[in-house]
Every structure is written in structure tokens, then in C-alpha cells.
Design a protein around this motif. Structure first.
Motif, short mmCIF file in Angstrom:
data_model
loop_
_atom_site.label_atom_id
_atom_site.label_comp_id
_atom_site.label_asym_id
_atom_site.label_seq_id
_atom_site.Cartn_x
_atom_site.Cartn_y
_atom_site.Cartn_z
N UNK A 153 13.98 2.36 -3.92
CA UNK A 153 15.13 1.00 -4.04
C UNK A 153 15.58 0.58 -2.25
N UNK A 154 16.09 2.25 -2.42
CA UNK A 154 16.98 2.25 -0.81
C UNK A 154 15.95 1.33 0.38
N UNK A 155 15.41 1.55 0.28
CA UNK A 155 13.68 1.25 1.54
C UNK A 155 13.39 -0.50 1.09
N UNK A 156 13.22 -0.82 0.24
CA UNK A 156 13.21 -2.20 0.10
C UNK A 156 14.81 -3.46 0.92
N UNK A 157 15.19 -2.46 0.46
CA UNK A 157 17.04 -2.89 0.32
C UNK A 157 16.93 -3.15 2.26
N UNK A 158 16.55 -2.27 3.15
CA UNK A 158 15.96 -1.85 4.17
C UNK A 158 15.06 -2.98 4.79
N UNK A 210 1.07 -1.52 -0.48
CA UNK A 210 -0.13 0.01 -0.53
C UNK A 210 0.90 1.48 -0.19
N UNK A 211 2.50 1.16 -0.16
CA UNK A 211 3.15 2.25 -0.04
C UNK A 211 3.78 2.31 -1.61
N UNK A 212 3.99 3.68 -1.79
CA UNK A 212 5.58 3.08 -2.82
C UNK A 212 6.97 3.78 -2.13
N UNK A 213 7.24 2.83 -2.68
CA UNK A 213 8.58 2.50 -1.75
C UNK A 213 10.28 2.85 -2.94
#
Length: 441
Positions: free
Chosen positions: A194-199, A189-192
Motif C-alpha cells: 500500500x505504501x508503494x502505491x501511495x509513492x 508485473x510486481x507485487x507492491x
């Protein structure tokens, strides 16, 4: 193409359900090689696969309804698989925790590497979804294989877990499922970036690591506890053997004294008879009989430790004015010294304590050890002045400090259960009777 894709997803679902439910059966002690065992395993796998297929049709990510999978597994385990309720509840949560972790980690890894929105992986057929499904099943196959191997080495440790330990470990896994599900829902439900995906991938790894540490920590604590208990039991065993040696020494001294006094006793009786004083002779014989009865009874079998604990407890009972009788075969099969110590110790301690509290004038304990084929039966009876089972059918402790007492009956039941035996409690003609029996004691 749609048909082939649906067929692929169905095969993947069946594969995941088959390996995860096989682990469930293995954990609960249900072998899967026989016809009956294979039928029970496949029945659980098909139940799980049907639920997954239906929920996948309803929503792209069915993690919010993982509770349904837990309930299905638990109900099926209770109906068709062996094990206790706490073990079945634990494994219903644990296996799903592994599946959720692998699914979340696999999806997040593909999303991070391919820089693809995770909603595409969950809802759209394509390369990203294909790779994610393939990676997740490889993880499932590897993780469940490792867990099965670990279970084979640590099964005895798991069996010794208490209810609190099962609940604590199950709670860790249940909270982990909830945490990873919430992470996946928030990603959807959130547009994240690439860095957030890694986190978030790092968060998945941390949660998985915490669960691994929780298992290892609880197993380690449990082993330390078992070693502490074993040390205490070995110490108690040594004390019983020391007491047995003292009893033997006292018996030798008493017999030596009786032999030394025997000639004098005969001379005294001859004098009474010569003087036609039968009443005096009778009184003297009663006194002599009481002196013999005070001599500690010695039980001799081919099991030294059994001798030690029986003679120690019987001597203590006689010192407290309790009449005792004990019958046992001289030759017995090899016994588990530690468990035998705890079992007999608790049986006799309970009987002695009950007799000491009696208001009747003839307290008595009867012990009978017998062999019925390969099964050893230990019958312990003590007198009662009123029914115990009517007032306390569950045999809970009646002492004020519940935390310090009430372990006797529970310990007896646990030892008998450990050795695949049975224990019977009943009353007859002012006697309270306990008969534990086991083929493996």
C-alpha cells in the motif's frame, strides 16, 4: 451483465475519444460546429475509438502501444485538419499525454484508496474498475475543458513558437508518456504494498506538475522573446522616423538653395543664349540636372511610418549611386507599423545590397505599391547581371556566417504568412522581382 459491461466500456471509450479529439481540432483551428467541421472531428474520434477498442481486446493495458494512437492522430490531422506539420506532430503527442496522465493517475488513485491490485482494475470488471473509469473520464472532461480555455487565451503565443520550441515541448510530453507507461507496466508485473502505491501516486503527480511547469515556462520565455523583438522593432521604427525628419530637413534646404540659385541660373542661360553658345548652355543644364537629382526624393502618403522607411532607404540607396523610382497611392489603408517596418526594411535592404554588389554601370531599384481591392501589393525590383533563382532557387544566404545572415527572405515569408498573404519571387529581363501581397498587412 457482460453485455451491459461491454456497452458501458464502449460508451466510455467513445466519450474519451470525443472530448480528446475535439481538443485536437480546436488546437489546430478546425471548428466543430459546421457540418464539415463536425464530420472531421467525429472521423478522428471514431478512428481513435476503433484503435482503443481493438487494443483493449488484445491486452489489459495497451499503454505499451500508445505510439499507434500518436501515428493515427498525426496521419488523420495531416490528411484532413489545418495547421503546420510541427503543430500536428505536437498535438498528436500532447493530447495522448493528457489521456495517459489522467488514466494513470485515476487508476493509481483508486488502487491506493481501495488498496486494490492495479491489475484487477485493468483486467477485471467490478467496482474498482468502474470507479477508475468514471474518475478518469471526469478528469478528462475537466482537464480538456481547462486546456481549451487556456488555448483560447494563449493561442497567439503558441502560434509564435519556433520549430525548436515545438520539438522541446513535444519531447517533454513524449518522455512523460513513456515514464508513466513504464510505471504502470512495472506495477502490473510486481507485487507492491500500500505504501508503494501511495509513492507511485506521488510520482504521477510530480510528472503531471513537471509538464505543467514546462508549458508555462516555455510560454513565458516565448513572451519575453516576443517583447524583446518588439522593443527592437520599435527602436528601429524610431530611428527611421528620425532619419525621415532629417531627410525632410535636407530636402527643404536643397529646395531653398535651388530657388535661391534659380535667378542666377536663368541669367547664366541667358548669357549663353545671347552669345549663341548652345554647347555651353547644354553643359550647364546637365550640371544643373545632376544637382537636382542629388536632392533626396520624398514620398508622401497618409501613412507617416511608410513615408519614413521608404524615404530613409531611398536616400541611402541614392547616396550609394543607385537610381530609384517609387510609386504609391497617396491614400492607403491602415497598416501594421511594426510588421510593415520589418517587411519593407528587409525588401529594400536586400535590393540595395544586391545592387551594391553589381558590376553593371546602371544599378536601379523600382518600388511600386498598389491596392487591388482590399489587398495591398508591394513590388520591389532590382537589376541583376545573372540569374539568381537558377543558382539559388531556395534563396538561402550566400554569406559565410550563416548564423548571422539569411534572415531577410525568411522574415519576409513569415510576415506575409502571418497576415494570410502570398509572396512571389521571379525574374524578367535582367530584373529580380519580389511581390508580397496581403489583405491584412
Amino acid at each position: 451483465i457482460d453485455f451491459l459491461w461491454q456497452l458501458w466500456e464502449f460508451v466510455v471509450t467513445l466519450f474519451e475519444c470525443a472530448i480528446s479529439t475535439k481538443f485536437v481540432c480546436c488546437f489546430l483551428g478546425q471548428e466543430t460546429q459546421s457540418k464539415d467541421g463536425r464530420r472531421r472531428w467525429l472521423g478522428l474520434a471514431l478512428s481513435y475509438a476503433s484503435a482503443v477498442s481493438i487494443l483493449n481486446r488484445i491486452m489489459p493495458y495497451e499503454g505499451a502501444l500508445d505510439l499507434i494512437y500518436i501515428i493515427i492522430c498525426f496521419i488523420y490531422c495531416c490528411a484532413f485538419l489545418p495547421g503546420t506539420f510541427k503543430q500536428k506532430g505536437f498535438i498528436s503527442v500532447f493530447y495522448l499525454c493528457v489521456v495517459v496522465m489522467n488514466s494513470s493517475f485515476g487508476a493509481n488513485l483508486v488502487s491506493a484508496v481501495m488498496n486494490t491490485d492495479i491489475s484487477i482494475i485493468y483486467s477485471t470488471s467490478g467496482l474498482a474498475r468502474f470507479l477508475a473509469m468514471l474518475l478518469v473520464q471526469m478528469l478528462n472532461l475537466f482537464v480538456f475543458k481547462v486546456l481549451t480555455s487556456v488555448l483560447g487565451r494563449s493561442k497567439a503565443d503558441f502560434r509564435t513558437f519556433h520549430t525548436v520550441e515545438w520539438v522541446l515541448l513535444g519531447s517533454v510530453f513524449l518522455l512523460s508518456i513513456a515514464g508513466m507507461v513504464l510505471i504502470q507496466i512495472s506495477i502490473l508485473h510486481t507485487n507492491i504494498k500500500q505504501t508503494d502505491r501511495l509513492l507511485l501516486l506521488g510520482v504521477d503527480i510530480i510528472i503531471i506538475t513537471i509538464n505543467y511547469i514546462a508549458i508555462r515556462l516555455l510560454l513565458h520565455i516565448n513572451r519575453l522573446h516576443e517583447k524583446d523583438v518588439e522593443h527592437k522593432l520599435l527602436k528601429e521604427q524610431m530611428l527611421y522616423q528620425i532619419q525621415y525628419a532629417k531627410n525632410m530637413q535636407q530636402q527643404e534646404e536643397s529646395i531653398h538653395k535651388l530657388r535661391h540659385d534659380f535667378k542666377a541660373t536663368v541669367a547664366v542661360l541667358q548669357n549663353f543664349i545671347a552669345g549663341n553658345d548652345l554647347e555651353g548652355a547644354s553643359r550647364y543644364l546637365v550640371t544643373y540636372q545632376h544637382a537636382i537629382e542629388k536632392t533626396a526624393s520624398i514620398i508622401h502618403t497618409n501613412q507617416p511610418f511608410l513615408n519614413a522607411i521608404l524615404n530613409s532607404k531611398l536616400t541611402y540607396a541614392k547616396e550609394n549611386g543607385i537610381q530609384c523610382s517609387c510609386h504609391s497611392p497617396e491614400v492607403l489603408p491602415q497598416l501594421d507599423d511594426i510588421d510593415c517596418c520589418v517587411l519593407l526594411g528587409n525588401l529594400l535592404d536586400n535590393a540595395i545590397e544586391a545592387e551594391r554588389d553589381l558590376v553593371i554601370s546602371n544599378p536601379e531599384i523600382q518600388i511600386h505599391i498598389s491596392l487591388l481591392g482590399d489587398v495591398i501589393c508591394i513590388s520591389v525590383k532590382n537589376r541583376i547581371d545573372k540569374s539568381v533563382l537558377e543558382a539559388n532557387p531556395s534563396l538561402h544566404t550566400t554569406k559565410n556566417n550563416v548564423n548571422s545572415h539569411g534572415f531577410g527572405i525568411r522574415t519576409i515569408r513569415e510576415i506575409v504568412k502571418k497576415h494570410q498573404g502570398t509572396v512571389i519571387f521571379y525574374e524578367e529581363k535582367k530584373w529580380f522581382c519580389i511581390i508580397p501581397s496581403s489583405p491584412n498587412l
